[in-house]
Write a protein that holds these residues in place. Structure first.
Motif, PDB file in Angstrom:
ATOM      1  N   THR A  17       0.342  16.198   3.415  1.00 30.46           N
ATOM      2  CA  THR A  17       1.101  15.105   2.793  1.00 30.46           C
ATOM      3  C   THR A  17       1.910  14.333   3.831  1.00 30.46           C
ATOM      4  O   THR A  17       2.057  13.122   3.736  1.00 30.46           O
ATOM      5  N   THR A  20       0.842  10.818   6.134  1.00 29.80           N
ATOM      6  CA  THR A  20       0.566   9.675   5.247  1.00 29.80           C
ATOM      7  C   THR A  20      -0.350   8.668   5.929  1.00 29.80           C
ATOM      8  O   THR A  20      -1.269   8.128   5.323  1.00 29.80           O
ATOM      9  N   ARG A  24      -3.971   7.674   4.048  1.00 25.77           N
ATOM     10  CA  ARG A  24      -3.989   6.302   3.542  1.00 25.77           C
ATOM     11  C   ARG A  24      -5.016   5.464   4.291  1.00 25.77           C
ATOM     12  O   ARG A  24      -5.757   4.692   3.696  1.00 25.77           O
TER      13      ARG A  24
END
Lengths: 265, 252
Positions: A17, A20, A24
Motif C-alpha cells: 500500500t 502508491t 497507481r
C-alpha cells in the motif's frame, strides 16, 4: 496458523500500500494500453452504458410501473456500479496468475497486484461515472445533502472489491477453473440482483432475494443516497457486515497462502 | 554495510500437475471422503537442502552446477520470492534481482514508457528514473525508436533496453541469473564495459551462469551445487577446474 504468516502478510500489505506510486502507475499503464488502437477507447464502455440506459428505460419503465424520470437515473447509476463490480470480479482470478513472470522473479509485495487490479477498475469506473451527473441533471434530480453517504457506500464497495480480489486471486492461482466459473456466476448475479429492476418488485416472501444479496446492499448504499432515496433497511447493516467479514476472510487467506502463490502461478 | 546470509535453508517445491489444478477433482476428493485440505496431497521435489551461506561486502560468488541443481531457485530464495519452510534468510541492503529479462515489459507501451516500467519493477520510482533516461537512451542507441511501441522492436533491441535499465542503478546486493549473455554480439563488448562498472559499484554479487569465462571474470569465490546441496566451495578458478576435470573424466 502461525504468527509468522500473519506478520509476513501484514508486512506485504503495508509495503504494498505504501508504494502508491507503483500500483497507481501500473494500473494507469494497464488502462492506457488496453484500449490502444480503438477510436473511442474506454469511451466505448461509457457509450455502451448510456445506450443501455436509454433502451432499458424505453422498454422496462412501463412494465415496471415507473416514470422515465424515476427509472432512467436508477438504472444508469445501477449499471455504472454493476460494471465496476462485474469487471473487477471477473478480472480478480487473474490478479496473480496474470503477473506470474513478475511474481516468480521479483520480491515485490503481492498486494501490489491486488491494488493495481482494483485501482485499474476504479479508473475505468471514474470514467463511466460521468454518466451519473448527466442523467441527474437531465431529469432534474438535485442531490440531497445525504448524497454524501453515497461516497461512504462507494468506499465500502471498493474495500470489498479489494478483499474479493485477494480471495479470488488466491483461488484463481491455485485452481485454474475459477475464471470460467466467475463468468457464469457473474451473469447469474446480474439477474438476481436488483440493478435494472426494483427490489419492490419482489413480494414479501421473496424479499430475502435482495436482502441476502451483499452485492445489492453495496450497490444500494451508493445509489439510493445519490437519488435522494433511503436504502433498504437491510442494506447498511449488510454492507458493513460483509465488509468486515470479507476483510477478515481475505486477511486470513492471505496470511495462510501468500507464500504459496509464487509456487502456484 | 551489506549483508546476505542463509542458514540451514531447505526448500521443497510442490508439483502441480493438471489434475491437481482442477476444482472438480478437488471437490470429488472431498465428496469421496478424502482429506479436505486446500493443499491436497501434493508431490514435492526437494530443490534446496541445508544451504548455509554468509556473504559480506566485497563478496563475488559464482553459483556453478548442472541444470536442475538449484541455482535459480537458490537465487530466488535469496531474493525473497520463495520463503523457505526450513531455515532463515536475512538481507541487509538494497537488493536487485536480475533473474529474468524484462520483468515489467509491456509490448503495447512505448520504449520510453518501458524504461519507467522496468525501473518501477526494480523498485525505482519515476522521479528516480527521470535523470537516468537520457543516459539509457544514448547507451542503447535506440533514440529514434523511443516513441514506438515495444512490439515493433526486434528481440535484440528489447534485450538492449532491458539490459540498460537493469544496469542503471547499482544496488548493494546484486543477484544475476544468466540472461545478460543474451545481448546481441555487436553489443557484447559495450555490454561488458557497462556490466563492469555496474558490478564494480555493488557490494555483494551472486551470479549463476554456465559460462566459465563470465564466472571467472566477475567472481572470486564459487560454490558448486548438486541436487540442491552445496557440494564444494572455494576460489572460483579451483571450482571451475574441478568441474572441468569431472566433465573431462565423464567424457573419457
Amino acid at each position: 496458523m502461525s504468527g509468522k504468516g500473519w506478520r509476513a502478510a501484514a508486512d506485504d500489505f503495508a509495503s504494498g500500500t505504501s508504494r502508491t506510486w507503483l500500483w497507481r502507475a501500473l494500473a494507469w499503464n494497464d488502462v492506457k494500453h488496453r484500449y490502444s488502437g480503438s477510436v473511442l477507447g474506454s469511451l466505448w464502455i461509457t457509450a455502451n452504458i448510456a445506450l443501455l440506459t436509454l433502451c432499458l428505460t424505453l422498454v422496462f419503465s412501463g412494465p415496471l410501473g415507473a416514470s422515465h424520470g424515476r427509472y432512467a437515473p436508477y438504472v444508469a447509476i445501477g449499471l455504472v456500479l454493476w460494471y465496476f463490480v462485474q469487471s473487477t470480479l471477473s478480472e480478480a482470478p487473474n490478479a496473480f496468475v496474470g503477473q506470474a513472470e513478475t511474481i516468480r522473479h521479483s520480491p515485490l509485495p503481492l498486494s501490489i497486484q491486488v491494488l493495481r487490479a482494483v485501482w485499474r477498475n476504479i479508473l475505468i469506473f471514474a470514467h463511466n461515472a460521468v454518466v451519473i451527473p448527466i442523467v441527474l441533471v437531465a431529469f432534474g434530480i438535485v442531490p440531497h445533502p445525504s448524497a454524501v453517504l453515497g461516497l461512504v457506500g462507494l468506499l465500502l464497495l471498493s474495500v470489498n472489491l479489494v478483499s474479493a480480489t485477494v480471495i479470488l486471486g488466491l483461488l484463481g492461482a491455485r485452481f485454474r477453473d475459477i475464471q470460467p466459473v466467475m463468468t457464469s456466476a457473474l451473469q447469474l448475479l446480474f439477474f438476481v440482483t436488483p440493478i435494472v429492476w426494483f427490489p419492490a418488485a419482489l413480494s414479501g416472501r421473496e424479499g430475502w432475494i435482495a436482502a441476502a444479496n451483499p452485492v445489492f446492499a453495496l450497490i444500494d448504499v451508493v445509489r439510493a443516497p445519490l437519488l435522494g432515496d433511503t436504502p433498504a433497511a437491510t442494506s447498511w447493516p449488510m454492507a458493513i457486515g460483509v465488509t468486515i467479514a470479507g476483510a477478515a476472510l481475505a486477511a486470513a487467506g492471505f496470511a495462510r497462502f501468500r507464500h504459496r502463490v509464487a509456487y502456484w502461478v | 554495510m551489506a549483508h546476505l546470509s542463509l542458514s540451514g535453508v531447505s526448500l521443497d517445491f510442490p508439483i502441480y500437475h493438471s489434475s491437481a489444478r482442477s476444482m472438480r477433482r478437488f471437490a470429488l476428493r472431498g465428496a469421496l471422503g478424502g482429506k479436505l485440505n486446500l493443499e491436497g496431497k501434493r508431490a514435492t521435489v526437494a530443490v534446496l537442502r541445508n544451504i548455509d551461506l554468509e556473504l559480506r561486502d566485497g563478496d563475488r560468488l559464482a553459483l556453478i552446477g548442472p541444470n536442475g541443481a538449484g541455482k535459480s531457485i537458490l537465487l530466488r530464495t535469496m531474493a525473497g520470492v520463495y520463503e523457505p519452510e526450513c531455515g532463515t534468510v536475512s538481507r541487509l541492503g538494497r537488493l536487485t534481482p536480475l533473474l529474468s529479462h524484462g520483468i515489467g515489459l509491456d509490448l503495447e507501451a512505448t520504449g520510453l514508457e518501458n524504461i519507467f516500467l522496468l525501473g518501477m519493477h526494480l523498485d525505482l520510482q519515476p522521479r528516480q528514473m527521470r535523470p537516468k533516461v537520457d543516459e539509457i537512451v544514448e547507451w542503447t542507441e535506440l533514440g529514434p525508436f523511443m516513441a514506438a511501441p515495444l512490439r515493433t522492436y526486434s528481440a535484440g533491441m528489447i534485450m538492449r533496453l532491458a539490459f540498460a535499465v537493469s544496469t542503471c542503478a547499482p544496488p548493494e546486493i546484486l543477484l544475476i541469473d544468466e540472461w545478460l549473455g543474451l545481448v546481441d554480439a555487436a553489443f557484447q563488448q559495450k555490454a561488458h564495459q557497462r556490466m563492469a562498472a555496474f558490478v564494480g559499484d555493488t557490494s555483494i554479487l551472486v551470479l549463476a551462469s554456465h559460462a566459465p569465462d563470465l564466472l571467472g571474470l566477475w567472481c572470486s569465490e564459487a560454490v558448486r551445487l548438486e541436487g540442491g546441496s552445496i557440494v564444494e566451495r572455494g576460489p572460483v578458478a579451483d571450482i571451475l577446474e574441478s568441474v572441468g576435470a569431472a566433465a573431462a573424466g565423464d567424457a573419457a
